[in-house]
Motif scaffolding. Sequence first.
Motif, PDB file in Angstrom:
ATOM      1  N   UNK A   3       2.843  -2.067  -7.107  1.00 15.65           N
ATOM      2  CA  UNK A   3       3.542  -0.822  -7.448  1.00 15.65           C
ATOM      3  C   UNK A   3       3.366   0.183  -6.303  1.00 15.65           C
ATOM      4  N   UNK A   4       4.284   0.165  -5.355  1.00 16.74           N
ATOM      5  CA  UNK A   4       4.192   1.026  -4.176  1.00 16.74           C
ATOM      6  C   UNK A   4       4.693   2.431  -4.496  1.00 16.74           C
ATOM      7  N   UNK A  99      -6.343   3.281  -7.611  1.00 19.67           N
ATOM      8  CA  UNK A  99      -5.348   3.583  -6.589  1.00 19.67           C
ATOM      9  C   UNK A  99      -5.774   2.943  -5.273  1.00 19.67           C
ATOM     10  N   UNK A 100      -4.806   2.371  -4.569  1.00 24.14           N
ATOM     11  CA  UNK A 100      -5.048   1.796  -3.238  1.00 24.14           C
ATOM     12  C   UNK A 100      -4.346   2.671  -2.207  1.00 24.14           C
ATOM     13  N   UNK A 164      -3.269  -6.834  -8.465  1.00 25.43           N
ATOM     14  CA  UNK A 164      -3.158  -5.394  -8.617  1.00 25.43           C
ATOM     15  C   UNK A 164      -1.751  -4.931  -8.902  1.00 25.43           C
ATOM     16  N   UNK A 165      -1.004  -5.731  -9.652  1.00 22.15           N
ATOM     17  CA  UNK A 165       0.402  -5.405  -9.907  1.00 22.15           C
ATOM     18  C   UNK A 165       0.573  -4.040 -10.575  1.00 22.15           C
ATOM     19  N   UNK A 166      -0.404  -3.605 -11.356  1.00 21.49           N
ATOM     20  CA  UNK A 166      -0.308  -2.319 -12.034  1.00 21.49           C
ATOM     21  C   UNK A 166      -1.004  -1.193 -11.276  1.00 21.49           C
ATOM     22  N   UNK A 171       1.152   3.457   0.944  1.00 23.98           N
ATOM     23  CA  UNK A 171       1.053   3.014   2.329  1.00 23.98           C
ATOM     24  C   UNK A 171       1.186   4.247   3.209  1.00 23.98           C
ATOM     25  N   UNK A 172       0.157   4.505   4.000  1.00 25.99           N
ATOM     26  CA  UNK A 172       0.121   5.646   4.907  1.00 25.99           C
ATOM     27  C   UNK A 172       0.283   5.114   6.320  1.00 25.99           C
TER      28      UNK A 172
END
Length: 194
Positions: A3-4, A99-100, A164-166, A171-172
């Motif tokens: 989930x981007x 959060x990634x 980690x689909x949810x 992306x920075x």
Amino acid sequence: MARYLDDIDAAAILLGKANRILIIGCSGSGKSTVAQALARMLHISYVSMDRDVFWLPGWQQRPRAEALGIVERIVAQAQWIMDGTSPGTLPLRLPRTDLVLWIRPPRRVSLYGVIIRWLRHRGSTRPEMAEDCPERLTGDFLRYIWNFEKTESPEIEQKLADYGADVPVLVVRSHAQTQRLLHRLKQLVPAACT
């Protein structure tokens, strides 16, 4: 599929509420700097995969089973900000991540970051590394950075999709974007940033 996120403001709001934040990216991209800034702002403990999981003094690699046990104990905690990519440990970390942040600048930026880091810490150990692991720069390491997008990113994307689909992923792609994110977070949660 992961989930981007494509909105810095939305990511800042999520960061302000997150308890477990994972920061990934190529060596030299600025992961540790961002992780430490977030840890200070949000008052959440900072975990360096290099220092706390993978390396023992004198550049001795920690045995894999022991390293995985440490990761399992860390991710079980209620709060953490962890920097380190390590695709092999993403199956353990992603399910517990709120959060990634994927720091993903052009490779020249990561190369520059590693060279500056080496110059700054040459002959000494940087704070994000295990004791008695003086900064080093090798041709193999530079090739790893040069090829990171081709060799590592596809596996990272697959792990994000599988485990980690949810989990929201921001992306920075530049230091300017990172600064905007941190500035926005500071505006949203000023009490947490003192």
